[in-house]
Motif scaffolding. Structure first.
Motif, PDB file in Angstrom:
ATOM      1  N   TYR A 193      52.676   4.594  85.681  1.00 35.20           N
ATOM      2  CA  TYR A 193      53.655   3.542  85.410  1.00 35.20           C
ATOM      3  C   TYR A 193      54.812   4.100  84.566  1.00 35.20           C
ATOM      4  O   TYR A 193      55.981   3.813  84.840  1.00 35.20           O
ATOM      5  CB  TYR A 193      52.964   2.385  84.689  1.00 35.20           C
ATOM      6  CG  TYR A 193      53.824   1.186  84.455  1.00 35.20           C
ATOM      7  CD1 TYR A 193      54.157   0.320  85.490  1.00 35.20           C
ATOM      8  CD2 TYR A 193      54.303   0.899  83.184  1.00 35.20           C
ATOM      9  CE1 TYR A 193      54.936  -0.790  85.275  1.00 35.20           C
ATOM     10  CE2 TYR A 193      55.084  -0.213  82.948  1.00 35.20           C
ATOM     11  CZ  TYR A 193      55.410  -1.057  83.993  1.00 35.20           C
ATOM     12  OH  TYR A 193      56.183  -2.151  83.767  1.00 35.20           O
ATOM     13  N   CYS A 206      64.668   4.318  85.410  1.00 37.13           N
ATOM     14  CA  CYS A 206      65.762   4.399  84.436  1.00 37.13           C
ATOM     15  C   CYS A 206      66.798   5.427  84.876  1.00 37.13           C
ATOM     16  O   CYS A 206      67.993   5.226  84.708  1.00 37.13           O
ATOM     17  CB  CYS A 206      65.216   4.754  83.058  1.00 37.13           C
ATOM     18  SG  CYS A 206      64.409   3.380  82.249  1.00 37.13           S
ATOM     19  N   GLN A 224      60.704  -0.568  92.884  1.00 39.68           N
ATOM     20  CA  GLN A 224      60.330  -1.850  92.287  1.00 39.68           C
ATOM     21  C   GLN A 224      58.984  -2.326  92.816  1.00 39.68           C
ATOM     22  O   GLN A 224      58.173  -2.871  92.062  1.00 39.68           O
ATOM     23  CB  GLN A 224      61.406  -2.893  92.577  1.00 39.68           C
ATOM     24  CG  GLN A 224      62.673  -2.698  91.798  1.00 39.68           C
ATOM     25  CD  GLN A 224      63.741  -3.696  92.178  1.00 39.68           C
ATOM     26  OE1 GLN A 224      63.655  -4.394  93.182  1.00 39.68           O
ATOM     27  NE2 GLN A 224      64.782  -3.754  91.363  1.00 39.68           N
ATOM     28  N   ALA A 247      65.406  -4.647  83.020  1.00 39.07           N
ATOM     29  CA  ALA A 247      65.558  -6.086  83.228  1.00 39.07           C
ATOM     30  C   ALA A 247      67.002  -6.520  82.971  1.00 39.07           C
ATOM     31  O   ALA A 247      67.530  -7.410  83.656  1.00 39.07           O
ATOM     32  CB  ALA A 247      64.600  -6.851  82.327  1.00 39.07           C
ATOM     33  N   LEU A 260      56.324  -0.276  91.110  1.00 34.65           N
ATOM     34  CA  LEU A 260      56.164  -0.723  89.720  1.00 34.65           C
ATOM     35  C   LEU A 260      55.367  -2.017  89.658  1.00 34.65           C
ATOM     36  O   LEU A 260      54.492  -2.181  88.793  1.00 34.65           O
ATOM     37  CB  LEU A 260      57.529  -0.920  89.055  1.00 34.65           C
ATOM     38  CG  LEU A 260      58.218   0.318  88.501  1.00 34.65           C
ATOM     39  CD1 LEU A 260      59.650  -0.002  88.118  1.00 34.65           C
ATOM     40  CD2 LEU A 260      57.471   0.860  87.312  1.00 34.65           C
ATOM     41  N   ARG A 295      58.086   2.194  76.284  1.00 36.19           N
ATOM     42  CA  ARG A 295      57.842   1.493  77.542  1.00 36.19           C
ATOM     43  C   ARG A 295      58.531   0.122  77.512  1.00 36.19           C
ATOM     44  O   ARG A 295      59.174  -0.275  78.471  1.00 36.19           O
ATOM     45  CB  ARG A 295      56.340   1.339  77.759  1.00 36.19           C
ATOM     46  CG  ARG A 295      55.976   0.754  79.103  1.00 36.19           C
ATOM     47  CD  ARG A 295      54.477   0.687  79.295  1.00 36.19           C
ATOM     48  NE  ARG A 295      53.871   1.989  79.155  1.00 36.19           N
ATOM     49  CZ  ARG A 295      52.795   2.255  78.429  1.00 36.19           C
ATOM     50  NH1 ARG A 295      52.184   1.290  77.779  1.00 36.19           N
ATOM     51  NH2 ARG A 295      52.309   3.471  78.352  1.00 36.19           N
ATOM     52  N   TRP A 296      58.402  -0.584  76.402  1.00 39.18           N
ATOM     53  CA  TRP A 296      59.018  -1.906  76.272  1.00 39.18           C
ATOM     54  C   TRP A 296      60.540  -1.788  76.345  1.00 39.18           C
ATOM     55  O   TRP A 296      61.208  -2.592  77.010  1.00 39.18           O
ATOM     56  CB  TRP A 296      58.596  -2.552  74.964  1.00 39.18           C
ATOM     57  CG  TRP A 296      59.109  -3.941  74.803  1.00 39.18           C
ATOM     58  CD1 TRP A 296      58.584  -5.082  75.313  1.00 39.18           C
ATOM     59  CD2 TRP A 296      60.286  -4.333  74.089  1.00 39.18           C
ATOM     60  NE1 TRP A 296      59.343  -6.155  74.967  1.00 39.18           N
ATOM     61  CE2 TRP A 296      60.397  -5.731  74.210  1.00 39.18           C
ATOM     62  CE3 TRP A 296      61.241  -3.650  73.358  1.00 39.18           C
ATOM     63  CZ2 TRP A 296      61.436  -6.437  73.633  1.00 39.18           C
ATOM     64  CZ3 TRP A 296      62.277  -4.357  72.787  1.00 39.18           C
ATOM     65  CH2 TRP A 296      62.358  -5.738  72.926  1.00 39.18           C
ATOM     66  N   GLU A 346      62.338   0.569  77.836  1.00 39.31           N
ATOM     67  CA  GLU A 346      62.752   0.876  79.203  1.00 39.31           C
ATOM     68  C   GLU A 346      62.657  -0.351  80.100  1.00 39.31           C
ATOM     69  O   GLU A 346      63.533  -0.586  80.936  1.00 39.31           O
ATOM     70  CB  GLU A 346      61.897   2.009  79.774  1.00 39.31           C
ATOM     71  CG  GLU A 346      62.232   3.361  79.189  1.00 39.31           C
ATOM     72  CD  GLU A 346      61.349   4.468  79.724  1.00 39.31           C
ATOM     73  OE1 GLU A 346      60.294   4.163  80.327  1.00 39.31           O
ATOM     74  OE2 GLU A 346      61.714   5.639  79.535  1.00 39.31           O
ATOM     75  N   GLU A 347      61.598  -1.150  79.918  1.00 34.51           N
ATOM     76  CA  GLU A 347      61.474  -2.369  80.719  1.00 34.51           C
ATOM     77  C   GLU A 347      62.606  -3.335  80.420  1.00 34.51           C
ATOM     78  O   GLU A 347      63.141  -3.988  81.326  1.00 34.51           O
ATOM     79  CB  GLU A 347      60.126  -3.036  80.448  1.00 34.51           C
ATOM     80  CG  GLU A 347      58.949  -2.289  81.039  1.00 34.51           C
ATOM     81  CD  GLU A 347      57.610  -2.854  80.599  1.00 34.51           C
ATOM     82  OE1 GLU A 347      57.580  -3.686  79.666  1.00 34.51           O
ATOM     83  OE2 GLU A 347      56.591  -2.461  81.187  1.00 34.51           O
ATOM     84  N   GLN A 348      63.007  -3.445  79.159  1.00 37.65           N
ATOM     85  CA  GLN A 348      64.110  -4.340  78.789  1.00 37.65           C
ATOM     86  C   GLN A 348      65.442  -3.838  79.353  1.00 37.65           C
ATOM     87  O   GLN A 348      66.267  -4.638  79.804  1.00 37.65           O
ATOM     88  CB  GLN A 348      64.201  -4.487  77.260  1.00 37.65           C
ATOM     89  CG  GLN A 348      63.005  -5.179  76.646  1.00 37.65           C
ATOM     90  CD  GLN A 348      62.789  -6.550  77.237  1.00 37.65           C
ATOM     91  OE1 GLN A 348      63.723  -7.325  77.389  1.00 37.65           O
ATOM     92  NE2 GLN A 348      61.559  -6.846  77.605  1.00 37.65           N
ATOM     93  N   SER A 374      51.745  -2.414  87.816  1.00 38.53           N
ATOM     94  CA  SER A 374      51.574  -3.360  86.707  1.00 38.53           C
ATOM     95  C   SER A 374      50.457  -4.360  87.022  1.00 38.53           C
ATOM     96  O   SER A 374      49.688  -4.751  86.133  1.00 38.53           O
ATOM     97  CB  SER A 374      52.886  -4.089  86.405  1.00 38.53           C
ATOM     98  OG  SER A 374      53.279  -4.871  87.500  1.00 38.53           O
ATOM     99  N   LEU A 392      58.700   4.339  85.513  1.00 40.11           N
ATOM    100  CA  LEU A 392      59.745   3.766  84.644  1.00 40.11           C
ATOM    101  C   LEU A 392      60.833   4.789  84.366  1.00 40.11           C
ATOM    102  O   LEU A 392      62.027   4.452  84.357  1.00 40.11           O
ATOM    103  CB  LEU A 392      59.141   3.276  83.329  1.00 40.11           C
ATOM    104  CG  LEU A 392      58.551   1.870  83.325  1.00 40.11           C
ATOM    105  CD1 LEU A 392      57.967   1.557  81.956  1.00 40.11           C
ATOM    106  CD2 LEU A 392      59.574   0.839  83.708  1.00 40.11           C
TER     107      LEU A 392
END
Length: 134
Positions: free
Chosen positions: A94, A102, A61, A128, A64, A120-121, A123-125, A68, A98
């Motif tokens: 990045y 994951c 984390q 989160a 990451l 990417r979006w 995986e970020e969701q 970012s 990710l």
């Protein structure tokens, strides 16, 4: 008498060879014995589920978050030497982080070479939703 002993040894060796060699369709008692031994060994040998190390999660984390921040600073600075090259390298790093996050969090999906903003979006969701912040 010797011939009787040789026939007995021959039959014993044939029986042992029949047990060792695989047959196209095993006998019913062999299948039952195999199932029974598999059941007993599964009870005796419990599979240990290894929990991920929380420090590995924290380290990931932190990395990451650092990447970012670097991506945002390169995007916001107009006059950066080799801006496109730096941005591509930072985004590749990045994306790899990710994928690793994951895998560590158990997110569905498979890592592949094809990268896009949508993946990417997503995986970020997913991260989160599992409580990851960076």
């Amino acid at each position: 008498m010797a011939w009787l002993m040789s026939v007995g040894v021959f039959l014993l060796l044939c029986g042992l060879l029949g047990l060792l060699l695989p047959s196209p369709r095993p006998a019913r008692w062999r299948r039952g014995l195999r199932r029974g031994t598999a059941r007993v060994t599964s009870r005796l040998h419990r599979r240990v589920v290894v929990e991920p190390d929380p420090f590995d999660t924290l380290r990931l984390q932190t990395r990451l978050g650092y990447l970012s921040t670097k991506i945002r600073s390169v995007e916001s600075t107009p006059h950066v030497y080799a801006r496109a090259h730096r941005l591509m390298a930072l985004e590749a790093a990045y994306d790899d982080l990710l994928d690793e996050a994951c895998r560590l969090a158990g997110c569905p999906g498979e890592p592949d070479g094809e990268r896009s903003e949508a993946k990417r979006w997503q995986e970020e969701q997913e991260l989160a939703a599992r409580g990851w912040t960076w």
